[in-house]
Design an enzyme around this catalytic site. Structure first.
Site, short mmCIF file in Angstrom:
data_model
loop_
_atom_site.label_atom_id
_atom_site.label_comp_id
_atom_site.label_asym_id
_atom_site.label_seq_id
_atom_site.Cartn_x
_atom_site.Cartn_y
_atom_site.Cartn_z
N ASP A 19 0.81 -1.23 0.00
CA ASP A 19 0.00 0.00 0.00
C ASP A 19 0.83 1.27 0.00
OD1 ASP A 19 -2.58 -1.07 -0.15
OD2 ASP A 19 -2.50 -1.64 1.96
N ASP A 49 -6.10 -5.11 -5.29
CA ASP A 49 -5.93 -3.70 -4.90
C ASP A 49 -4.55 -3.16 -5.31
OD1 ASP A 49 -7.33 -5.49 -3.21
OD2 ASP A 49 -7.55 -4.02 -1.63
N GLY A 53 -6.30 -18.89 -6.08
CA GLY A 53 -6.94 -17.68 -5.60
C GLY A 53 -7.60 -17.92 -4.26
N ARG A 64 -15.42 -4.23 -4.09
CA ARG A 64 -14.35 -3.21 -4.15
C ARG A 64 -13.17 -3.71 -4.97
NH1 ARG A 64 -14.43 -1.86 0.72
NH2 ARG A 64 -12.48 -2.54 1.63
N1 GLY Z 1 -7.06 -1.91 -0.08
C1 GLY Z 1 -7.77 -2.45 1.01
C2 GLY Z 1 -9.24 -2.43 0.80
O1 GLY Z 1 -9.74 -2.03 -0.24
O2 GLY Z 1 -9.93 -2.82 1.72
#
Ligand code: GLY
Length: 405
Positions: A107, A181, A239, A253
């Site tokens: 991140d 992400d 996965g 998300r």
């Molecule tokens: N990148 C962590 C989330 O979207 O929860």
């Protein structure tokens, strides 16, 4: 009858005003401290202390989102107070990277793109720079972002050619694992490559994104949340989800990160297969929206479900669709993505904001989900939802806005 575009044109001005007022009041309330990842009962508390950090410390993956919002707000208003808050965050992130404080994560892209690349982009050139002091701050932010990019490069695992998501590189539970992400963290490496002329950064982006496209985008165009590679042989293994409903489901998300992340990496690399991947992610996402356009937290849930929505997934998707509309080079597809983004953003304004709901909240956007399986941040505001909602509003009122990513 009012069209969606007309409805959005009317709604967006007051929505921006409300968001800016909330943001300014939070910036004053939190000062040098950081709010928690999500609200509790729709209000942000101080980020909790842990074993090595005091309450409100700059740790975790979400502390750059206030910084990103302050830079967006400064661009919109020119109000100096937002620039001062933004520069304060840049100094905090400079300290964090130099101290090696809580850096064992992919991140770093989210963290340093918004806290340091953004002020560098806005202040380093002569046009935006207010003073020598600003230019010096921009140069310091650039150095900090380059250090973060190098740290991120240290997470590139050979021979798989993927950037490990979580944990230190010796952690047996996390070795060889990455997540969808991470696409959003690659722009930090692409920027570092442009800045330094060192081809290693672009090579890492190309390899990592190709692995994700090949193994994390399923044949039906949905995505898996996380994927393991054998750290010794580099062989793709399996996965697994962490925040989705089950391993074979499609976490909303994650799919939104796929739309925006593949699109951004297409723009950085010029790889047409990444554009195709972004469009496939978009097609699946749009096909699995309920009537009001705000997805449930996992796309396995559909109209009539009592499950909570994830408004943050919608906000991310709006930004991704706006980027896709500009990237596809085809008027019909661009119009389709723009119309979908307009409808989703209008629904967020009308159904997921404190003003519309009459809710007392310091979040810009209500009704997000952080991690449903663990019961964390369910039906709450969250820092990334607020950031991408504000970015979506900015992209709407300023179509020529130059992105930070
Ligand atoms: N990148 C962590 C989330 O979207 O929860």
């Amino acid at each position: 009858m009012t069209t969606t575009a007309e409805g959005l044109a009317t709604a967006v001005g007051p929505a921006v005003e409300k968001a800016l007022a909330t943001l300014l009041s939070s910036a004053r309330a939190f000062g040098d401290s950081y709010p928690d990842d999500t609200t509790r009962d729709n209000r942000y508390a101080l980020r909790p202390a842990d074993a090595t950090h005091a309450a409100g410390a700059n740790r975790g993956w979400t502390t750059s989102f206030p910084a990103g919002m302050h830079w967006l707000a400064w661009e919109l208003t020119g109000q100096d107070e937002f620039r001062v808050h933004g520069l304060r965050h840049a100094r905090s992130f400079d300290r964090r990277v130099r101290a090696g404080d809580d850096l064992e994560t992919h991140d770093l892209g989210f963290l340093y793109t918004l806290s340091c690349v953004a002020p560098w982009r806005l202040l380093a050139g002569t046009e935006g720079a207010a003073s020598d002091e600003d230019r010096a701050a921009a140069a310091a932010a650039r150095d900090a972002a380059l250090l973060a990019a190098d740290h991120l490069m240290g997470r590139l695992l050979e021979p798989a050619g993927i950037v490990q998501a979580w944990g230190d590189l010796t952690d047996p539970a996390q070795r060889g694992r990455t997540i969808i992400d991470s696409l959003m963290n690659m722009p930090l490496l692409s920027w570092a490559g442009e800045q330094t002329g060192d081809p290693r950064y672009a090579d890492a982006v190309r390899r990592h994104t190709a692995q994700l496209r090949e193994h994390m985008l399923r044949p039906d165009d949905s995505t898996v949340h996380t994927f393991y590679w054998d750290p010794v042989t580099g062989e793709p293994l399996r996965g697994a989800t962490e925040q989705g409903a089950f391993d074979d489901s499609c976490w909303a998300r994650g799919q939104a990160w796929g739309i925006y992340g593949f699109a951004l990496n297409h723009l950085a690399t010029g790889d047409p297969e990444l554009l195709d991947a972004a469009e496939r992610c978009a097609a699946y996402f749009l096909d699995h929206l309920p009537a009001d356009q705000v997805p449930y937290w996992d796309l396995v849930h559909t109209d009539g479900s009592a499950e909570p929505r994830d408004s943050s997934a919608a906000a991310i998707a709006v930004c991704g669709l706006r980027e896709l509309a500009g990237a596809v080079g085809d008027a019909d597809r661009a119009a389709r993505y723009t119309a979908a983004a307009d409808a989703m953003l209008l629904s967020l304004v009308e159904h997921c904001t404190p003003g519309a709901e009459g809710v007392d909240s310091d979040a810009l956007l209500l009704h997000a989900v952080y991690d449903a399986p663990k019961g964390n941040g369910v039906d709450e505001g969250c820092l990334w939802g607020d950031y991408f909602y504000l970015e979506a509003l900015v992209r709407t009122v300023r179509p020529d806005w130059a992105r930070y990513w």
